[in-house]
Design a protein around this motif. Structure first.
Motif, mmCIF file in Angstrom:
data_model
loop_
_atom_site.group_PDB
_atom_site.id
_atom_site.type_symbol
_atom_site.label_atom_id
_atom_site.label_comp_id
_atom_site.label_asym_id
_atom_site.label_seq_id
_atom_site.Cartn_x
_atom_site.Cartn_y
_atom_site.Cartn_z
ATOM 1 N N ALA A 126 0.818 -1.210 0.000
ATOM 2 C CA ALA A 126 0.000 0.000 0.000
ATOM 3 C C ALA A 126 0.852 1.259 0.000
ATOM 4 O O ALA A 126 1.801 1.374 0.770
ATOM 5 N N PRO A 127 0.511 2.184 -0.856
ATOM 6 C CA PRO A 127 1.153 3.486 -0.783
ATOM 7 C C PRO A 127 0.470 4.312 0.296
ATOM 8 O O PRO A 127 -0.433 3.825 0.978
ATOM 9 N N PHE A 139 -2.221 6.219 1.678
ATOM 10 C CA PHE A 139 -3.616 6.119 1.235
ATOM 11 C C PHE A 139 -4.166 7.422 0.677
ATOM 12 O O PHE A 139 -4.955 7.416 -0.255
ATOM 13 N N TRP A 184 -2.855 7.676 -2.704
ATOM 14 C CA TRP A 184 -3.516 6.659 -3.549
ATOM 15 C C TRP A 184 -4.917 7.132 -3.961
ATOM 16 O O TRP A 184 -5.276 7.102 -5.136
ATOM 17 N N ARG A 206 -4.904 10.092 -6.316
ATOM 18 C CA ARG A 206 -4.523 9.678 -7.677
ATOM 19 C C ARG A 206 -5.748 9.214 -8.458
ATOM 20 O O ARG A 206 -5.958 9.607 -9.602
ATOM 21 N N GLN A 207 -6.564 8.386 -7.819
ATOM 22 C CA GLN A 207 -7.737 7.855 -8.529
ATOM 23 C C GLN A 207 -8.752 8.985 -8.771
ATOM 24 O O GLN A 207 -9.299 9.126 -9.856
#
Ligand SMILES: Cc1cc2nc3c(=O)[nH]c(=O)nc-3n(C[C@H](O)[C@H](O)[C@H](O)COP(=O)(O)O)c2cc1C
Length: 228
Positions: free
Chosen positions: A140-141, A143, A146, A149-150
């Motif tokens: 996991a990066p 969060f 993450w 990014r999405q």
């Protein structure tokens, strides 16, 4: 909000890229419901890691709510002027609060795989989120990174669809997250990522301020090798 659709033809994507500016000021003219739905649906069709779609959006159209949101957005007038402000958020807990079950249900509905595939999706995603960010061997990066990014892919897809439909847009990061959350009733585990004002610009758009030459920001094969 009017139901009439904008009769003007869609711009090509290339034209939208050429025309787009971060619009400083908006007219009160509304965005018809069916155009708004197209803009939102475009964003929701964006890709995301594991198809987890951690994004959430709050669509703010009521004048009083836009006025309140403006306070939380460093008083930026366009937040109150634009007929629609889309507040992009990332739900860091969505995967364990039903999203994982829902993406597996959707995959089943779309004949995306078989039971072995769904079981491995469930296992891999739980492993991904269960690992410690930054830990050795952990997948996991960070969060927040993450989820950001999405969410920004969906956000940007909405921006482009709005531009293709002939609207002007303004992306914004100038806001106090805690104040936006309080104004919109957003839960603590949800991050506010960015705001997108959509409407028709008032007056002239901003001038194009230029971009770096490709050789400055794009490298060939190895970092620092300018692309020819
Ligand atoms: C993520 C993001 C956040 C931004 N936040 C703000 C903002 O809060 N207020 C603002 O006036 N402009 C904001 N901008 C607009 C930028 O200043 C603008 O995109 C940049 O100066 C380039 O201008 P252009 O988009 O018109 O080419 C933001 C842009 C992005 C992509």
């Amino acid at each position: 909000m009017t139901q009439a659709s904008d009769p003007s033809p869609e711009k090509t994507f290339s034209q939208a890229i050429e025309d787009r500016r971060a619009t400083p000021s908006f007219l009160p003219e509304p965005v018809p419901e069916n155009d708004l739905k197209k803009i939102l649906a475009a964003g929701l069709s964006a890709p995301s890691a594991y198809n987890l779609q951690p994004w959430r959006f709050v669509v703010v159209r009521e004048a009083e709510q836009r006025a309140r949101l403006r306070q939380a957005a460093m008083q930026q007038p366009k937040v109150e002027e634009a007929p629609v402000v889309i507040v992009a958020c990332a739900d860091l807990e969505g995967w364990r609060n039903g999203d994982l079950d829902e993406i597996i249900r959707l995959a089943q509905q779309h004949g995306y795989g078989d039971e072995a595939r769904y079981a491995s999706m469930r296992k891999n995603i739980a492993k991904f989120f269960g690992s410690t960010p930054g830990a050795a061997g952990g997948l996991a990066p960070d969060f927040a990174v993450w989820a950001n990014r999405q969410t920004m892919i969906a956000f940007t897809t909405m921006m482009w669809m709005a531009e293709v439909l002939g609207y002007d847009t303004a992306p914004m990061e100038g806001f106090y997250e805690d104040q936006v959350k309080a104004t919109l009733g957003i839960a603590a585990h949800v991050r506010v990522v960015a705001l997108l004002a959509v409407g028709h610009r008032k007056g002239e758009d901003k001038r194009f301020a230029g971009r770096f030459a490709m050789q400055r920001t794009v490298f060939a094969e190895k970092w620092g090798n300018p692309i020819p």
